[in-house]
Design an enzyme around this catalytic site. Sequence first.
Site, PDB file in Angstrom:
ATOM      1  N   ARG A   1       0.804  -1.378  -0.037  1.00  0.00           N
ATOM      2  CA  ARG A   1      -0.083   0.040  -0.200  1.00  0.00           C
ATOM      3  C   ARG A   1       0.910   1.428   0.011  1.00  0.00           C
ATOM      4  O   ARG A   1       0.612   2.141  -0.674  1.00  0.00           O
ATOM      5  CB  ARG A   1      -1.025   0.088   1.309  1.00  0.00           C
ATOM      6  CG  ARG A   1      -2.136  -1.010   1.026  1.00  0.00           C
ATOM      7  CD  ARG A   1      -3.103  -1.029   2.181  1.00  0.00           C
ATOM      8  NE  ARG A   1      -3.756   0.514   2.042  1.00  0.00           N
ATOM      9  CZ  ARG A   1      -4.220   1.089   3.055  1.00  0.00           C
ATOM     10  NH1 ARG A   1      -4.668   0.329   4.122  1.00  0.00           N
ATOM     11  NH2 ARG A   1      -5.017   2.051   3.048  1.00  0.00           N
TER      12      ARG A   1
ATOM     13  N   GLN B   1     -10.445  10.245   7.620  1.00  0.00           N
ATOM     14  CA  GLN B   1      -9.906   8.811   7.947  1.00  0.00           C
ATOM     15  C   GLN B   1      -8.921   8.469   7.351  1.00  0.00           C
ATOM     16  O   GLN B   1      -8.647   7.169   7.443  1.00  0.00           O
ATOM     17  CB  GLN B   1     -11.376   8.090   7.671  1.00  0.00           C
ATOM     18  CG  GLN B   1     -12.495   8.573   8.375  1.00  0.00           C
ATOM     19  CD  GLN B   1     -13.764   8.105   7.641  1.00  0.00           C
ATOM     20  OE1 GLN B   1     -14.277   6.986   8.113  1.00  0.00           O
ATOM     21  NE2 GLN B   1     -14.464   8.814   6.837  1.00  0.00           N
TER      22      GLN B   1
ATOM     23  N   HIS C   1      -7.529   7.641  11.730  1.00  0.00           N
ATOM     24  CA  HIS C   1      -7.119   6.393  11.526  1.00  0.00           C
ATOM     25  C   HIS C   1      -5.734   6.306  11.616  1.00  0.00           C
ATOM     26  O   HIS C   1      -5.113   5.137  10.989  1.00  0.00           O
ATOM     27  CB  HIS C   1      -7.809   5.868  10.493  1.00  0.00           C
ATOM     28  CG  HIS C   1      -9.354   5.721  10.755  1.00  0.00           C
ATOM     29  ND1 HIS C   1     -10.270   5.130   9.627  1.00  0.00           N
ATOM     30  CD2 HIS C   1     -10.067   5.926  11.857  1.00  0.00           C
ATOM     31  CE1 HIS C   1     -11.592   5.327  10.224  1.00  0.00           C
ATOM     32  NE2 HIS C   1     -11.476   5.679  11.514  1.00  0.00           N
TER      33      HIS C   1
ATOM     34  N   CYS D   1      12.088  -3.678  22.844  1.00  0.00           N
ATOM     35  CA  CYS D   1      11.597  -5.131  23.286  1.00  0.00           C
ATOM     36  C   CYS D   1      11.507  -6.203  22.490  1.00  0.00           C
ATOM     37  O   CYS D   1      11.114  -7.251  22.912  1.00  0.00           O
ATOM     38  CB  CYS D   1       9.997  -4.941  23.806  1.00  0.00           C
ATOM     39  SG  CYS D   1       8.823  -4.763  22.346  1.00  0.00           S
TER      40      CYS D   1
HETATM   41  N1  APR Z   1     -15.301  11.646  -4.830  1.00  0.00           N
HETATM   42  C1  APR Z   1     -16.248  11.475  -3.773  1.00  0.00           C
HETATM   43  N2  APR Z   1     -16.357  10.214  -3.183  1.00  0.00           N
HETATM   44  C2  APR Z   1     -15.868   9.221  -3.991  1.00  0.00           C
HETATM   45  C3  APR Z   1     -15.162   9.266  -5.108  1.00  0.00           C
HETATM   46  C4  APR Z   1     -14.922  10.547  -5.481  1.00  0.00           C
HETATM   47  N3  APR Z   1     -14.064  10.920  -6.846  1.00  0.00           N
HETATM   48  N4  APR Z   1     -14.802   8.192  -5.466  1.00  0.00           N
HETATM   49  C5  APR Z   1     -15.423   7.231  -4.564  1.00  0.00           C
HETATM   50  N5  APR Z   1     -16.217   8.061  -3.677  1.00  0.00           N
HETATM   51  C6  APR Z   1     -16.919   7.442  -2.520  1.00  0.00           C
HETATM   52  C7  APR Z   1     -17.368   5.942  -2.712  1.00  0.00           C
HETATM   53  O1  APR Z   1     -18.756   6.606  -3.380  1.00  0.00           O
HETATM   54  C8  APR Z   1     -17.377   5.557  -1.215  1.00  0.00           C
HETATM   55  O2  APR Z   1     -18.730   5.939  -0.649  1.00  0.00           O
HETATM   56  O3  APR Z   1     -16.060   7.410  -1.492  1.00  0.00           O
HETATM   57  C9  APR Z   1     -16.416   6.296  -0.654  1.00  0.00           C
HETATM   58  C10 APR Z   1     -15.250   5.415  -0.270  1.00  0.00           C
HETATM   59  O4  APR Z   1     -15.678   4.748   0.807  1.00  0.00           O
HETATM   60  P1  APR Z   1     -14.752   3.627   1.548  1.00  0.00           P
HETATM   61  O5  APR Z   1     -13.856   2.872   0.644  1.00  0.00           O
HETATM   62  O6  APR Z   1     -15.937   2.840   2.469  1.00  0.00           O
HETATM   63  O7  APR Z   1     -13.900   4.480   2.683  1.00  0.00           O
HETATM   64  P2  APR Z   1     -13.977   5.295   3.783  1.00  0.00           P
HETATM   65  O8  APR Z   1     -15.325   5.380   4.065  1.00  0.00           O
HETATM   66  O9  APR Z   1     -13.073   6.070   3.824  1.00  0.00           O
HETATM   67  O10 APR Z   1     -13.647   3.936   4.707  1.00  0.00           O
HETATM   68  C11 APR Z   1     -13.512   4.279   6.261  1.00  0.00           C
HETATM   69  O11 APR Z   1     -12.978   1.966   6.504  1.00  0.00           O
HETATM   70  O12 APR Z   1     -11.558   0.323   6.023  1.00  0.00           O
HETATM   71  C12 APR Z   1     -11.655   1.321   7.102  1.00  0.00           C
HETATM   72  O13 APR Z   1     -10.099   2.387   8.273  1.00  0.00           O
HETATM   73  C13 APR Z   1     -10.627   2.340   6.825  1.00  0.00           C
HETATM   74  O14 APR Z   1     -10.398   4.857   6.916  1.00  0.00           O
HETATM   75  C14 APR Z   1     -11.162   3.479   6.612  1.00  0.00           C
HETATM   76  C15 APR Z   1     -12.731   3.277   6.951  1.00  0.00           C
END
Ligand code: APR
Length: 266
Positions: free
Chosen positions: A79, A114, A131, A172
């Site tokens: 990553r 996040q 996070h 540790c």
């Molecule tokens: N602009 C705005 N939103 C977007 C775009 C974009 N260009 N592309 C995708 N999205 C939206 C998607 O529709 C989705 O709702 O971004 C969101 C991403 O969601 P997740 O992948 O679930 O990410 P997030 O909400 O940040 O996840 C929260 O989950 O896995 C854990 O700790 C990790 O911080 C993370 C947390």
Amino acid sequence: MLAELSPTLIAEVELATKLLKPAQRICILTGAGISAESGIPTFRDKQTGLWENYGVEDLATPKAFIRDPKLVWSWYQWRRQVVADKTPNPAHHALAQWQYHAQSTEQQLTLITQNVDDLHEQAGSTVTHLHGNLWRHKCGQCEAPVQEQARDSYSSQNTVGYDEALMTCAQCGGYIRPDIVWFGEALPVDEWHTAENAATNCEVFISIGTSSLVYPAAGLAQSAKQNGAQVIEINPNPTPNTFVDITLAEKAGIVLPLLIEEITAL
Ligand code: APR
């Protein structure tokens, strides 16, 4: 130019501008979606390459690290390589510009993310990370912080296998892990306090690029609403949030620069 948007979206941007321009306390929460246009896959996207058969929930947990620390470390190394040469997109830049502009106005903007990437900082923003941070490590046993590995030692051109060498703690002997909040772990106390405070005291809460599925961060918008704030959501896809006042159903990199241009115009 607003004219590039659909008439429905223009109307929503105008409503959002009316709300945001006079607001004094604004809380902004970003998620993986804001970095999607920089080329960083979101969490709910299917994983690719070596990791396509793994779910995030199978790798980002303390249990997974105890079971197979090498596997989890390799995934984070991968990553880091994916993120290493990514740069902020127009959405990150627009937020940084708004924060800069707010220094000379009455507006108090609190930006919470996040995300574990540092694209907000690269764009010039001050941001609270809920996070953790992909570029920081700590001991998995005694939690001692570990000197960062130089960011430029990573590149998306390099390949990472399943058998990355593990580092051990000089104090540790425990295995070094990423300084990231995994599923089932508590959020950092000071950062959570900042976020809760900003959410419960704001007049407008803006949720950008988050699926709003992962708590407690997902509860911040609800707390804001319960305390009288208006809620704006920027996301091309629907979320479970039923209490949103204004939805800007478009990519953040398209709609945020236009919205912020309107807000900061004289
Ligand atoms: N602009 C705005 N939103 C977007 C775009 C974009 N260009 N592309 C995708 N999205 C939206 C998607 O529709 C989705 O709702 O971004 C969101 C991403 O969601 P997740 O992948 O679930 O990410 P997030 O909400 O940040 O996840 C929260 O989950 O896995 C854990 O700790 C990790 O911080 C993370 C947390």
